[in-house]
Design an enzyme around this catalytic site. Structure first.
Site, PDB file in Angstrom:
ATOM      1  N   CYS A 222       0.834  -1.206   0.000  1.00 24.09           N
ATOM      2  CA  CYS A 222       0.000   0.000   0.000  1.00 24.09           C
ATOM      3  C   CYS A 222       0.871   1.260   0.000  1.00 24.09           C
ATOM      4  O   CYS A 222       1.565   1.542   0.981  1.00 24.09           O
ATOM      5  CB  CYS A 222      -0.911  -0.041   1.228  1.00 24.09           C
ATOM      6  SG  CYS A 222      -1.785   1.489   1.576  1.00 24.09           S
TER       7      CYS A 222
ATOM      8  N   CYS B 126       0.121   3.730   2.804  1.00 24.95           N
ATOM      9  CA  CYS B 126       0.593   3.160   4.083  1.00 24.95           C
ATOM     10  C   CYS B 126       2.088   3.406   4.248  1.00 24.95           C
ATOM     11  O   CYS B 126       2.546   3.816   5.323  1.00 24.95           O
ATOM     12  CB  CYS B 126       0.333   1.653   4.139  1.00 24.95           C
ATOM     13  SG  CYS B 126      -1.404   1.188   4.063  1.00 24.95           S
TER      14      CYS B 126
END
Length: 147
Positions: free
Chosen positions: A72, A75
Site C-alpha cells: 500500500c 501506508c
C-alpha cells in the site's frame, strides 16, 4: 488512562508481561520487571495476533493501531508520520502496527476495509477510527481530541 495516583498497567513490548507503573513515573524510562527491556521505545511496535491481544486487553494505556500493508503506497508514505507520532505520544499511549497481510485475522475482526486505517482503543474497546494517510501532527491532534 488511569488517574494520576493509580498505576498504569503497561504491557512489555519484548516479553508481553504486564507491569504496574505509577502514572507519574511513565516518563522516567521504566523497564520490564520480568525481562528488563524498556517499556517504551518511542517507536511503533509491529505486532502479531497474540501481542496485539495482550496490548489491547491487558494494558491500561490508550492504544493507537495502524492497520497497513507493505504493498500500500499511502501506508508506506504514512509510516514515517506514524513513527513521529509515536515519539510524541509515548509514554501516554502505545502505538502498534498491524500488517493486514501477515495478521489477516485481526484485520477481519475489526472489519478493516481500507488501509491505512487507524483505530484508537481505550479500555480494550474501540474508541475512534480514521481511514486514510495522515501527517504526524494530524495523528497526534486526532488522538488527543478523541482520547
Amino acid at each position: 488512562m488511569p488517574a494520576s495516583n493509580d498505576p498504569a498497567l503497561v504491557v512489555c513490548p519484548a516479553c508481553g508481561a504486564p507491569n504496574r507503573v505509577p502514572v507519574t513515573r511513565l516518563t522516567a524510562a521504566p523497564t520490564c520487571g520480568k525481562c528488563k527491556a524498556a517499556l517504551f521505545t518511542a517507536q511503533p511496535l509491529a505486532v502479531n495476533a497474540a501481542m496485539f491481544d495482550r496490548q489491547i486487553g491487558k494494558g491500561t494505556l490508550p492504544v493507537l493501531v495502524d492497520f497497513w500493508a507493505e504493498w500500500c503506497g499511502p501506508c508506506r508514505a504514512m509510516a514515517p508520520a506514524f513513527a513521529a507520532a509515536a515519539r510524541e505520544l509515548e509514554p501516554h499511549a502505545r502505538l502498534l502496527k498491524v500488517d493486514t497481510e501477515a495478521v489477516p485475522e485481526i484485520a477481519q475482526r475489526y472489519q478493516i476495509r481500507s488501509i491505512p486505517t487507524l483505530i484508537l482503543f481505550s479500555g480494550g474497546q474501540e474508541a475512534a477510527r480514521q481511514s486514510g494517510a495522515m501527517s504526524a501532527q494530524a495523528i497526534v491532534n486526532w488522538v488527543r481530541s478523541v482520547s
